[in-house]
Design a protein around this motif. Structure first.
Motif, PDB file in Angstrom:
ATOM      1  N   LEU A  11       0.837  -1.189   0.000  1.00  0.00           N
ATOM      2  CA  LEU A  11       0.000   0.000   0.000  1.00  0.00           C
ATOM      3  C   LEU A  11       0.875   1.243   0.000  1.00  0.00           C
ATOM      4  O   LEU A  11       1.806   1.353   0.807  1.00  0.00           O
ATOM      5  CB  LEU A  11      -0.914   0.004   1.228  1.00  0.00           C
ATOM      6  N   VAL A  12       0.582   2.158  -0.899  1.00  0.00           N
ATOM      7  CA  VAL A  12       1.367   3.380  -1.004  1.00  0.00           C
ATOM      8  C   VAL A  12       0.445   4.544  -1.336  1.00  0.00           C
ATOM      9  O   VAL A  12      -0.587   4.366  -1.984  1.00  0.00           O
ATOM     10  CB  VAL A  12       2.470   3.230  -2.079  1.00  0.00           C
ATOM     11  N   GLN A  13       0.806   5.724  -0.885  1.00  0.00           N
ATOM     12  CA  GLN A  13       0.023   6.913  -1.178  1.00  0.00           C
ATOM     13  C   GLN A  13       0.299   7.421  -2.589  1.00  0.00           C
ATOM     14  O   GLN A  13       1.361   7.159  -3.148  1.00  0.00           O
ATOM     15  CB  GLN A  13       0.340   8.018  -0.171  1.00  0.00           C
ATOM     16  N   PRO A  14      -0.650   8.127  -3.175  1.00  0.00           N
ATOM     17  CA  PRO A  14      -0.409   8.716  -4.495  1.00  0.00           C
ATOM     18  C   PRO A  14       0.863   9.551  -4.494  1.00  0.00           C
ATOM     19  O   PRO A  14       1.123  10.304  -3.558  1.00  0.00           O
ATOM     20  CB  PRO A  14      -1.648   9.579  -4.731  1.00  0.00           C
ATOM     21  N   GLY A  15       1.643   9.402  -5.547  1.00  0.00           N
ATOM     22  CA  GLY A  15       2.913  10.099  -5.641  1.00  0.00           C
ATOM     23  C   GLY A  15       4.082   9.313  -5.085  1.00  0.00           C
ATOM     24  O   GLY A  15       5.244   9.700  -5.288  1.00  0.00           O
ATOM     25  N   GLY A  16       3.797   8.228  -4.413  1.00  0.00           N
ATOM     26  CA  GLY A  16       4.839   7.410  -3.831  1.00  0.00           C
ATOM     27  C   GLY A  16       5.461   6.458  -4.825  1.00  0.00           C
ATOM     28  O   GLY A  16       5.134   6.468  -6.015  1.00  0.00           O
ATOM     29  N   SER A  17       6.351   5.618  -4.318  1.00  0.00           N
ATOM     30  CA  SER A  17       7.086   4.688  -5.164  1.00  0.00           C
ATOM     31  C   SER A  17       7.107   3.294  -4.563  1.00  0.00           C
ATOM     32  O   SER A  17       7.038   3.117  -3.347  1.00  0.00           O
ATOM     33  CB  SER A  17       8.530   5.157  -5.356  1.00  0.00           C
TER      34      SER A  17
END
Length: 117
Positions: A11-17
């Protein structure tokens, strides 16, 4: 004889990698094409990126400039570096390899990528 093991999803936030890895094991002399596919909820599986043994890459238009596919032939491993992730990137990502022998194709078990704030 051949098995693919994927890792790196999450799980990652928008803009993450995120960086996905896929390692092939078994009786493998060489691998022609290695690639990543994904299947979003309610949609068909689609091509994300491929890389041939010589290093030439191909990307879906939706990920160009954001994703980078690479491979380490000595380790029979393919990677997918995913940057600037968007919610629409949410999907199960599958590793795929094509062997020149008998045009064999193998798939990984899939790794879930969720992009959400």
């Amino acid at each position: 004889q051949v098995q693919l093991v994927e890792s790196g999803g999450g799980l990652v936030q928008p803009g993450g990698s995120l960086r996905l890895s896929c390692a092939a094991s078994g009786i493998i002399s060489s691998i022609n094409v290695m690639g990543w596919y994904r299947q979003a909820p309610g949609k068909e599986r689609e091509l994300v990126a491929t890389i041939i043994s010589g290093g030439i890459t191909n990307y879906a238009d939706s990920v160009k400039g954001r994703f980078i596919i690479s491979r380490v032939n000595a380790k029979n491993t393919v990677y997918l570096q995913m940057n600037s992730l968007k919610p629409e990137d949410t999907a199960v990502y599958y590793c795929n390899i094509n062997l020149p022998r008998r045009s064999e194709n193998y798939w990984g078990q899939g790794t879930q990528v969720i992009v959400s704030s």
